[in-house]
Scaffold this active site. Structure first.
Site, short mmCIF file in Angstrom:
data_model
loop_
_atom_site.label_atom_id
_atom_site.label_comp_id
_atom_site.label_asym_id
_atom_site.label_seq_id
_atom_site.Cartn_x
_atom_site.Cartn_y
_atom_site.Cartn_z
CB SER A 320 -0.90 0.01 1.24
OG SER A 320 -0.13 -0.04 2.42
CB CYS A 321 4.16 2.01 1.40
SG CYS A 321 3.62 1.80 3.10
#
Length: 378
Positions: A320-321
């Site tokens: 998700s980063c």
């Protein structure tokens, strides 16, 4: 809409919502002051700290609340290193650590230190012997190892790594973000970091624990809050809610782990059978109970996610980063598996078998249509 992105953020637990609403009225005063309302806020904060400490097997005075799991990791890494200057400035970490660990290690490197990233096998698991050899090298100041990988769910050999660190006299920072509240905390850590929104607490709360005997000094300007570890006004209502969710998650974990793990097994078994040219990645057994990741050849994962979103599924691709950067995942690259067409399904508390079956029903046609849109027939 079926929400399948719990590895990014678990939906707020009802226990957290209830505790947060109650604490907003009872804990709004400054806990550092002496009047009655402040003492009440301090009491609630210290009670939450003690309960969190009990869950992770620590003393209450070893636990601090931070503004996020990322801040907990940064403070953990950069606060431990100064106390180890006489030994060296070398950080050892697995190549699949969360970006927060890698960023803190890179900051140490820019400041004159060094970092060694220990590779992983094709399932994303680090070899304990290789990790232990890296830790034992001269000048090692700190070792870092996650409990479970945030992208593929693979469990890491934290107990073996802790034994190697103990033998070498090197502190071990454990990033427990993906397992705290779900699985028991491994023993042997010196510093532990976690993030409340991963276990159903509110966003904006992290947990940092530093064992007594671990030399630690804040890398930030001195502040009287949180025993000098974390600067700034404590968010007491959020901390109280975070620990309420943590307690509830632990109480439910045995039942939910078994249920979610069975659903993940269904995804792992079905996807390669109904979708051609797919690679399911990560450990099939030594894994977090809620995460499954697979990569579809020929197409970008973002295109699949868009179509799944239209079909009513919230899923992510890789980390998700890094999803917004459209760069290949450093985790998948380190594992040597497909980096394109990646889909991560991470099931939240209460995820239904019906939603999983619906996901498996619509996925083959979505992948086929996306492949045909770029001229690939499968």
């Amino acid at each position: 809409m079926a929400y399948f992105d719990a590895a990014s953020a678990e939906p707020l637990h009802p226990a957290a919502r209830e505790a947060l609403i109650a604490a907003l009225d009872a804990a709004g005063a400054d806990p550092a002051r002496l009047y009655g309302a402040a003492r009440q806020a301090r009491l609630l904060l210290e009670r939450a700290r003690a309960e969190a400490a009990e869950v992770i097997g620590a003393r209450a005075d070893e636990v601090s609340f931070t503004s996020s799991g990322t801040q907990a990791v940064h403070l953990g890494v950069l606060g431990t290193l100064p106390g180890r200057r006489r030994t060296g400035r070398r950080v050892v970490a697995s190549a699949v650590e969360h970006s927060s660990v890698l960023a803190a290690a890179a900051a140490n490197e820019r400041d004159g230190g060094s970092v060694e990233l220990v590779g992983v096998g094709r399932t994303g698991r680090v070899d304990p012997a290789e990790f232990g050899a890296a830790v034992a090298a001269e000048g090692t100041a700190l070792a870092c190892l996650q409990t479970a990988n945030h992208e593929v769910g693979t469990l890491q050999p934290v107990a073996e790594a802790a034994e190697a660190c103990r033998a070498a006299g090197v502190p071990l920072l454990v990033d427990a973000a993906q397992t705290l509240g779900r699985l028991p905390v491994p023993e042997g850590w010196s510093v532990l970091a976690a993030s409340a929104h991963k276990w159903g607490g509110p966003a904006g709360v992290g947990l940092l624990a530093v064992r007594k005997g671990t030399r630690w000094r804040s890398p930030l300007p001195e502040d009287e809050r949180e025993r000098g570890r974390v600067p700034g006004f404590e968010n007491v209502p959020a901390a109280v809610a975070a620990v309420a969710a943590l307690r509830a998650a632990v109480e439910e974990s045995e039942r939910e782990n078994a249920r979610l793990s069975a659903l993940v097994d269904r995804v792992r078994e079905t996807v390669p059978r109904v979708v051609p040219d797919v690679e399911v990645v990560g450990e099939p057994a030594l894994r977090a109970p809620h995460i499954v990741t697979f990569s579809c050849l020929y197409v970008p994962g973002e295109a699949i996610l868009t179509e799944l979103d239209r079909a009513g599924f919230s899923v992510s691709s890789g980390s998700s980063c890094t999803a917004s950067t459209l760069r290949p995942s450093h985790v998948l690259e380190a594992m040597g598996v497909l980096t394109h067409g990646n889909v991560r399904v991470s099931l939240p508390r209460g995820a239904s078998a019906a939603d999983v079956d619906r996901f498996l029903a619509v996925l083959p046609d979505i992948v086929r249509r996306v492949r045909e849109s770029v001229g690939v027939r499968s």
